[in-house]
Motif scaffolding. Structure first.
Motif, PDB file in Angstrom:
ATOM      1  N   LEU A   1      36.648  45.539  52.241  1.00  8.52           N
ATOM      2  CA  LEU A   1      36.780  44.593  52.402  1.00  8.52           C
ATOM      3  C   LEU A   1      35.345  44.036  52.677  1.00  8.52           C
ATOM      4  O   LEU A   1      35.760  42.264  52.421  1.00  8.52           O
ATOM      5  CB  LEU A   1      36.537  44.998  53.765  1.00  8.52           C
ATOM      6  N   GLU A   2      34.040  44.203  52.276  1.00 12.19           N
ATOM      7  CA  GLU A   2      33.369  43.424  52.110  1.00 12.19           C
ATOM      8  C   GLU A   2      32.838  42.849  50.671  1.00 12.19           C
ATOM      9  O   GLU A   2      32.997  41.611  50.595  1.00 12.19           O
ATOM     10  CB  GLU A   2      31.841  44.248  52.565  1.00 12.19           C
ATOM     11  N   ALA A   3      33.821  43.218  49.884  1.00  9.85           N
ATOM     12  CA  ALA A   3      33.483  42.714  48.516  1.00  9.85           C
ATOM     13  C   ALA A   3      34.445  41.337  48.531  1.00  9.85           C
ATOM     14  O   ALA A   3      34.399  40.676  48.289  1.00  9.85           O
ATOM     15  CB  ALA A   3      34.125  43.423  47.167  1.00  9.85           C
TER      16      ALA A   3
ATOM     17  N   THR B   1      37.828  33.929  56.025  1.00 12.76           N
ATOM     18  CA  THR B   1      36.252  34.471  56.460  1.00 12.76           C
ATOM     19  C   THR B   1      36.505  35.385  58.048  1.00 12.76           C
ATOM     20  O   THR B   1      36.783  36.507  58.093  1.00 12.76           O
ATOM     21  CB  THR B   1      35.248  34.370  56.643  1.00 12.76           C
ATOM     22  N   LEU B   2      36.637  34.374  58.358  1.00 12.21           N
ATOM     23  CA  LEU B   2      37.815  34.985  60.263  1.00 12.21           C
ATOM     24  C   LEU B   2      38.542  35.851  60.299  1.00 12.21           C
ATOM     25  O   LEU B   2      38.255  37.457  60.902  1.00 12.21           O
ATOM     26  CB  LEU B   2      38.259  34.026  61.213  1.00 12.21           C
ATOM     27  N   MET B   3      39.670  36.101  59.681  1.00  9.85           N
ATOM     28  CA  MET B   3      40.868  36.690  59.369  1.00  9.85           C
ATOM     29  C   MET B   3      39.777  38.151  58.520  1.00  9.85           C
ATOM     30  O   MET B   3      40.356  39.419  59.173  1.00  9.85           O
ATOM     31  CB  MET B   3      41.723  36.346  58.481  1.00  9.85           C
ATOM     32  N   LEU B   4      39.400  37.832  57.286  1.00 15.60           N
ATOM     33  CA  LEU B   4      38.568  39.153  56.668  1.00 15.60           C
ATOM     34  C   LEU B   4      37.560  40.313  57.503  1.00 15.60           C
ATOM     35  O   LEU B   4      37.062  41.282  57.394  1.00 15.60           O
ATOM     36  CB  LEU B   4      37.941  38.799  55.531  1.00 15.60           C
ATOM     37  N   SER B   5      37.233  39.329  59.160  1.00 12.16           N
ATOM     38  CA  SER B   5      35.609  39.836  59.658  1.00 12.16           C
ATOM     39  C   SER B   5      37.072  40.974  60.842  1.00 12.16           C
ATOM     40  O   SER B   5      35.882  40.962  61.574  1.00 12.16           O
ATOM     41  CB  SER B   5      35.122  38.981  60.561  1.00 12.16           C
TER      42      SER B   5
ATOM     43  N   ARG C   1      43.555  40.153  47.744  1.00 13.44           N
ATOM     44  CA  ARG C   1      42.741  40.276  47.793  1.00 13.44           C
ATOM     45  C   ARG C   1      41.510  41.163  48.064  1.00 13.44           C
ATOM     46  O   ARG C   1      40.872  41.645  47.085  1.00 13.44           O
ATOM     47  CB  ARG C   1      41.714  38.693  48.348  1.00 13.44           C
ATOM     48  N   ILE C   2      41.810  42.105  49.690  1.00 17.08           N
ATOM     49  CA  ILE C   2      41.134  42.854  49.605  1.00 17.08           C
ATOM     50  C   ILE C   2      41.484  44.397  48.756  1.00 17.08           C
ATOM     51  O   ILE C   2      41.215  44.742  47.806  1.00 17.08           O
ATOM     52  CB  ILE C   2      41.212  43.373  51.199  1.00 17.08           C
ATOM     53  N   LEU C   3      43.040  43.857  48.124  1.00 17.48           N
ATOM     54  CA  LEU C   3      43.510  44.820  47.649  1.00 17.48           C
ATOM     55  C   LEU C   3      43.158  45.009  45.817  1.00 17.48           C
ATOM     56  O   LEU C   3      43.034  45.758  45.697  1.00 17.48           O
ATOM     57  CB  LEU C   3      45.339  44.580  47.180  1.00 17.48           C
ATOM     58  N   ALA C   4      42.940  44.063  45.563  1.00 19.36           N
ATOM     59  CA  ALA C   4      42.624  43.410  44.615  1.00 19.36           C
ATOM     60  C   ALA C   4      40.847  44.259  44.313  1.00 19.36           C
ATOM     61  O   ALA C   4      40.815  45.050  43.277  1.00 19.36           O
ATOM     62  CB  ALA C   4      42.196  41.444  43.938  1.00 19.36           C
ATOM     63  N   ARG C   5      39.821  44.018  45.471  1.00 15.14           N
ATOM     64  CA  ARG C   5      38.933  44.679  45.590  1.00 15.14           C
ATOM     65  C   ARG C   5      39.479  46.607  45.501  1.00 15.14           C
ATOM     66  O   ARG C   5      38.748  46.775  44.582  1.00 15.14           O
ATOM     67  CB  ARG C   5      38.383  44.109  46.209  1.00 15.14           C
ATOM     68  N   LEU C   6      40.433  46.911  46.060  1.00 13.95           N
ATOM     69  CA  LEU C   6      40.555  48.461  46.007  1.00 13.95           C
ATOM     70  C   LEU C   6      41.293  48.474  45.125  1.00 13.95           C
ATOM     71  O   LEU C   6      40.707  49.565  44.320  1.00 13.95           O
ATOM     72  CB  LEU C   6      41.768  48.483  47.022  1.00 13.95           C
ATOM     73  N   GLU C   7      41.868  48.137  44.096  1.00 15.53           N
ATOM     74  CA  GLU C   7      42.139  48.513  42.966  1.00 15.53           C
ATOM     75  C   GLU C   7      40.852  48.201  41.736  1.00 15.53           C
ATOM     76  O   GLU C   7      41.371  48.265  40.694  1.00 15.53           O
ATOM     77  CB  GLU C   7      43.697  47.467  42.485  1.00 15.53           C
ATOM     78  N   ASN C   8      40.580  47.423  42.381  1.00 16.48           N
ATOM     79  CA  ASN C   8      39.205  47.373  41.042  1.00 16.48           C
ATOM     80  C   ASN C   8      39.585  46.449  40.280  1.00 16.48           C
ATOM     81  O   ASN C   8      39.170  46.168  38.715  1.00 16.48           O
ATOM     82  CB  ASN C   8      38.254  48.359  40.904  1.00 16.48           C
ATOM     83  N   VAL C   9      40.221  45.453  40.627  1.00 14.17           N
ATOM     84  CA  VAL C   9      40.662  44.263  39.263  1.00 14.17           C
ATOM     85  C   VAL C   9      39.184  43.725  39.003  1.00 14.17           C
ATOM     86  O   VAL C   9      39.451  42.929  40.277  1.00 14.17           O
ATOM     87  CB  VAL C   9      42.049  43.823  40.139  1.00 14.17           C
TER      88      VAL C   9
END
Ligand code: PEP
Ligand code: MG
Length: 755
Positions: free
Chosen positions: A223-225, A253-257, A311-319
């Motif tokens: 999430l932070e990434a 940013t609001l949604m991510l936070s 976007r969060i998923l991409a970070r989770l999957e380390n894409v």
């Protein structure tokens, strides 16, 4: 028969490409009406002939080789007459033409029906029987039904290169232009770069985790990434975006936070699912609400939520983040293009934007307009998968996409682009000048506001106030009615941003196509139903709350004008005025120094036109809402693509109706403005000047063009033009006449850009 028909249509709609679609059609139709052969010919505009595209029963080698001109052979006859042809012995007909390649000499029974899409013959569907056979009426009707139902799907596939794919010498060549919706004005030339969503949330399975807290940490890090990614993208866009459009990134940013996004996902992880599965469910829950909304603007927001999820998923999957090299002139093409995808491309390389989905009010269009990048959206006929690397011309003025255009088209567009550049330079000079005609009449130009630009001063586009502030959007983006104080603060920001310039605030205009998620209205015919003033008068508690908020917001500023929507009779005005006066008095009694604003009504329902003499004296001003007026006058749904070609405010009936409004209102001593889209169309603005309207209010991007018209045509000249136009019988002649006049005046680019 109905079940068979449905099955065939379903299968065809699910087909991968034209080849597969046609092959399904010929096989299934052959089985359904038990014939020996079924074939499809499609019209190939480059050859001006019908080309054999699919067959079940004839020699497959003939596919892509056999052509029949219009009127040539029985197929050509069906294509030309646009009617079914049913013959029990085809070779005996004098119009029959023997085609050796197909081996068709052996077939006697013939049934051919035209495939017609939007009045154009796309092709011919043919059934053949070895023996003599006169087809039954039921069978003719079946084939006609199939052809009519499938014509849309065939048109989509054909538009994407299907026909060229079949005729070997044309591969990769020019395709016919595809028409979508104008997203952002201008002409862009470049190479297509197809962009896909970075990660597929829908494909994520459930998976159990043992180290729950470890998984929670992994999710929080992702999430932070993702937040960081958005920050970088926002910085990259930097100063290129107007302040209000940067709000999009704030929204990300609001949604991510958002605590609910984080907490709900963590809860799901603690319930045992792994982070991607938990995230998938949270995003689905959030998007569901938006997806169900009728309002197109709010539906677009669902896509933002999905984008955040990806976007969060991409970070989770380390894409790894996209490190792609973009061509010097990149045209970004995608099924759906989100704000963040757009931001991935270095701005100096972005030449155009093309999206299958979306409308003029979707975020991609808003951003592209803000960045000055031409965009075409809503290209439902475009097959994105075939576009990568192709040369494109994006005509954002007319909403047309040219794929691998020939030199002649390219040269034409280069000339137009040069002309547009000259126009843009001219418009920039006009920005801070008042809108005055050569004979000295001042026509204030106001902005329509209320979308993303809630608190956007728009002053940098030369607006002299707000002519229509649509209050429904702040109501739509919440999950309950906004409180009086929330509303007051919002209206205050808008009024303050413009003071001392006037701001016309329209009371809540929901219903029709604008729905509140928390106040659902189910109606058979919503545009003729409970909408606008009808709702607010039926709910005085909502109306009074809004009125109190608006009036209190205006304290000390004195630039408020109130506007009532959807007025269709006198009692609605009287009742509204009674409520407004009561609220004003109450506030006064409570010691609030609220000034009584000017009050106006929207003229957008035909009944109001014939009562102007009774309505006008009751209020201070009138504002013609041409969007609704056109739809109600012409009985054409303003949102229905099927009848979009009939929707035109330049229809003689609409013009005459408007004339009547202006003349009667002037007799009553009341000013009339125009606040529909028509006010932003340069050709129409010319007529509005001639009618004697006192101000125009349009979407911000169209203001400079309208100002150009005001600077170039005297009122006297505009009156003459109006007289000429009022003598004309149909919309097309009027449009052509006005285009000619703009062109003669050296404003050729406006002719294209105004639509
Ligand atoms: C109109 O109908 O012309 C108008 C300005 O209002 P809206 O588009 O919000 O219905
Ligand atoms: Mg309206």
């Amino acid at each position: 028969m109905l079940a068979t028909l449905r099955r065939i249509v379903q299968e065809v709609n699910a087909a991968r490409d034209l080849e597969q679609a046609l092959s399904i059609i010929v096989t299934r139709v052959k089985q359904a009406i038990k014939v020996d052969v079924c074939t499809v010919y499609l019209f190939d505009p480059t050859r001006d002939a019908f080309l054999l595209m699919a067959t079940d029963g004839l020699n497959p080698q003939a596919i892509g080789r056999v052509f029949l001109a219009r009127g040539e052979g029985l197929v050509g006859v069906v294509g030309k007459t646009e009617e079914p042809l049913n013959l029990d012995d085809a070779p005996a007909d004098p119009r029959y033409r023997f085609v050796a390649e197909t081996g068709e000499a052996y077939y006697h029974g013939f049934l051919g029906v035209p495939i017609i899409h939007h009045r154009k013959v796309m092709g011919v569907l043919v059934a053949r029987q070895h023996d003599k056979r006169r087809f039954h009426d039921d069978e003719v009707a079946f084939l006609l039904t199939i052809a009519a139902q499938l014509s849309g799907a065939i048109a989509v596939a054909a538009a994407n290169g299907g026909i060229q794919g079949f005729s070997s010498d044309q591969e990769g060549g020019e395709l016919r232009p595809i028409v979508g919706l104008p997203g952002a004005p201008g002409i862009g030339f470049g190479t297509a770069v197809v962009i896909y969503p970075p990660a597929d949330l829908g494909a994520i399975p459930d998976r159990r985790v043992s180290d729950v807290e470890g998984e929670v940490s992994v999710f929080r890090a992702a999430l932070e990434a993702a937040r960081n990614d958005i920050r970088i993208l926002e910085q990259r866009m930097g100063d290129s975006l107007a302040v209000e459009d940067r709000a999009l990134f704030n929204a990300y940013t609001l949604m991510l936070s958002s605590p609910s996004l984080e907490n709900q996902t963590v809860e799901r992880i603690r319930a045992g699912n792994w982070a991607p599965g938990a995230l998938r469910d949270t995003i689905a829950e959030h998007t569901r609400i938006f997806d169900q909304m009728e309002d197109p603007y709010l539906r677009e927001r669902a896509e933002d939520v999905r984008d955040v999820g990806r976007r969060i998923l991409a970070r989770l999957e380390n894409v790894p983040q996209d490190q792609r090299q973009y061509p010097e002139r990149t045209v970004l093409v995608g099924d759906e293009i989100t704000a963040s995808m757009l931001a991935e491309v270095p701005l100096d390389r972005l030449a155009g934007v093309v999206a299958v989905r979306g409308s003029g009010s979707s975020h991609v269009a808003i951003l592209a307009r803000s960045l000055g990048i031409p965009a075409v959206v809503g290209l439902s006929e475009l097959s994105v998968g075939r576009m990568d690397g192709r040369e494109l011309i994006v005509d954002g003025d007319s909403g047309t996409l040219h794929i691998s255009p020939p030199d002649r088209v390219r040269e034409e567009y280069l000339l137009l682009a040069q002309e547009e550049q000259r126009l843009a330079a001219g418009l920039a000079e006009l920005r801070d000048l008042p809108a005055i005609t050569p004979d000295g009449i001042r026509i204030p130009l106001y902005a329509n506001a209320g979308l993303l630009s809630d608190i956007n001063p728009s002053l940098h586009h030369g607006a002299e106030g707000i002519g229509l502030y649509r209050t429904e959007f702040p109501f739509m983006i919440r999950n309950r009615f906004p409180s009086e104080e929330e509303q007051r603060q919002l209206y205050r920001q808008v009024l303050e941003a413009y003071a001392p310039l006037p701001v016309t605030v329209r009371t809540l205009d929901v219903g029709g196509d604008k729905m509140l998620p928390y106040f659902p209205i189910h109606e058979e015919n919503p545009f003729l139903g409970w909408r606008g003033i009808r709702i607010t008068l039926d709910h005085p508690e909502i109306f009074s709350g809004q009125l109190r908020a608006i009036l209190r917001a205006s304290i000390g500023l004195d630039n408020l004008r109130l506007l009532l929507p959807m007025i269709s009779n006198v009692s609605e005005v009287d009742e509204s005025l009674r409520i407004i006066r009561r609220i004003h008095q109450e506030l006064h009694d409570q010691g609030e120094a609220v000034a009584m604003p000017q009050i106006g009504i929207m003229i957008e329902v035909p009944s109001a036109i014939y009562q102007i003499d009774t309505l006008a004296p009751r209020v201070d001003f009138l504002s013609i809402g041409t969007n609704d007026l056109t739809q109600y006058m012409l009985a054409v749904d303003r949102n229905n693509a099927r009848v979009a070609s009939l929707y035109d405010s330049l229809h003689p009936a609409v013009l005459r109706a408007m004339m009547q409004v202006v003349v009667t209102a002037q007799r009553c001593g009341r000013a009339v403005g125009v606040c529909g889209e028509m006010a932003g169309d340069p050709a129409s603005a010319l007529l509005l000047l001639g009618m004697g309207v006192s101000n125009l209010s349009a979407s911000v991007p169209s203001l400079p063009r309208v100002k150009w018209v005001i600077h170039n045509f005297s009122i006297a000249r505009a009156r003459d033009i109006l007289d000429e136009v009022l003598a004309m019988e149909d919309t097309r002649s009027i449009r052509r006449h006005l285009d000619g006049i703009l062109q003669q005046a050296g404003l050729g680019s406006l002719v294209r850009s105004g639509r």
